[in-house]
Write a protein that holds these residues in place. Sequence first.
Motif, PDB file in Angstrom:
ATOM      1  N   LYS A  17       0.833  -1.205   0.000  1.00  0.00           N
ATOM      2  CA  LYS A  17       0.000   0.000   0.000  1.00  0.00           C
ATOM      3  C   LYS A  17       0.864   1.249   0.000  1.00  0.00           C
ATOM      4  CE  LYS A  17      -0.738   0.974   4.878  1.00  0.00           C
ATOM      5  NZ  LYS A  17      -1.633   0.972   6.005  1.00  0.00           N
ATOM      6  N   ILE A  20       2.319   1.638  -3.591  1.00  0.00           N
ATOM      7  CA  ILE A  20       1.270   2.114  -4.514  1.00  0.00           C
ATOM      8  C   ILE A  20       0.951   3.572  -4.220  1.00  0.00           C
ATOM      9  CG2 ILE A  20      -1.135   1.863  -5.220  1.00  0.00           C
ATOM     10  CD1 ILE A  20      -0.807  -1.175  -4.597  1.00  0.00           C
ATOM     11  N   ARG A  23       3.653   5.867  -5.536  1.00  0.00           N
ATOM     12  CA  ARG A  23       3.582   6.002  -6.994  1.00  0.00           C
ATOM     13  C   ARG A  23       2.409   6.896  -7.383  1.00  0.00           C
ATOM     14  NH1 ARG A  23       5.922   3.086 -11.149  1.00  0.00           N
ATOM     15  NH2 ARG A  23       7.523   3.021  -9.557  1.00  0.00           N
ATOM     16  N   PHE A  68      -1.399   1.490  -9.457  1.00  0.00           N
ATOM     17  CA  PHE A  68      -1.628   0.100  -9.062  1.00  0.00           C
ATOM     18  C   PHE A  68      -1.001  -0.845 -10.086  1.00  0.00           C
ATOM     19  CE2 PHE A  68      -3.772  -3.881  -8.576  1.00  0.00           C
ATOM     20  CZ  PHE A  68      -4.098  -3.988  -7.231  1.00  0.00           C
ATOM     21  N   ILE A  71       2.854  -0.916 -10.080  1.00  0.00           N
ATOM     22  CA  ILE A  71       3.464  -1.557  -8.913  1.00  0.00           C
ATOM     23  C   ILE A  71       3.119  -3.040  -8.821  1.00  0.00           C
ATOM     24  CG2 ILE A  71       3.551  -1.556  -6.379  1.00  0.00           C
ATOM     25  CD1 ILE A  71       5.007   0.825  -7.847  1.00  0.00           C
ATOM     26  N   SER A  76      -6.075  -3.560 -11.670  1.00  0.00           N
ATOM     27  CA  SER A  76      -6.770  -3.889 -10.424  1.00  0.00           C
ATOM     28  C   SER A  76      -8.118  -4.534 -10.728  1.00  0.00           C
ATOM     29  CB  SER A  76      -6.984  -2.634  -9.574  1.00  0.00           C
ATOM     30  OG  SER A  76      -7.819  -1.728 -10.250  1.00  0.00           O
ATOM     31  N   TRP A  85      -6.541  -1.180  -2.687  1.00  0.00           N
ATOM     32  CA  TRP A  85      -6.717   0.129  -3.331  1.00  0.00           C
ATOM     33  C   TRP A  85      -7.076   1.181  -2.278  1.00  0.00           C
ATOM     34  CZ3 TRP A  85      -7.563   1.243  -8.859  1.00  0.00           C
ATOM     35  CH2 TRP A  85      -8.071   2.510  -9.109  1.00  0.00           C
ATOM     36  N   ALA A  88      -4.173   2.007   0.068  1.00  0.00           N
ATOM     37  CA  ALA A  88      -3.194   2.862  -0.607  1.00  0.00           C
ATOM     38  C   ALA A  88      -3.694   4.301  -0.671  1.00  0.00           C
ATOM     39  CB  ALA A  88      -2.896   2.329  -2.005  1.00  0.00           C
TER      40      ALA A  88
END
Length: 103
Positions: A17, A20, A23, A68, A71, A76, A85, A88
């Motif tokens: 998490k 992500i 990023r 997502f 990484i 997803s 999700w 993160a």
Amino acid sequence: MTARTERGENAGYAPLKITIAARFVSLLRAMLTPQQFAEMQNLNAVADAGICHSHDYCDANMVMAAAFAQIVGRESNLESDNSLWSAAWVYAMTHGLGQDERG
């Protein structure tokens, strides 16, 4: 029984998490102007915790989807990846998109 953090999130998500989220923040910084990014942070600092003002400037869901995929190495899945999700996103909101990380 699954290991849990004090917030009740799956502890196994912690490193992923964070990566992500980092990023996601990086992609937003690249997409928005420095002024837009600062305005977003200011708005997030005073807004409802359940929203992110990055949506004022772009489709932030698409940015998170890109983060997502970059990484995790795949797109997803709305059902099976929702917890990761969301974790993160919460991390990003408290470490880069909100008041705590304004520079």
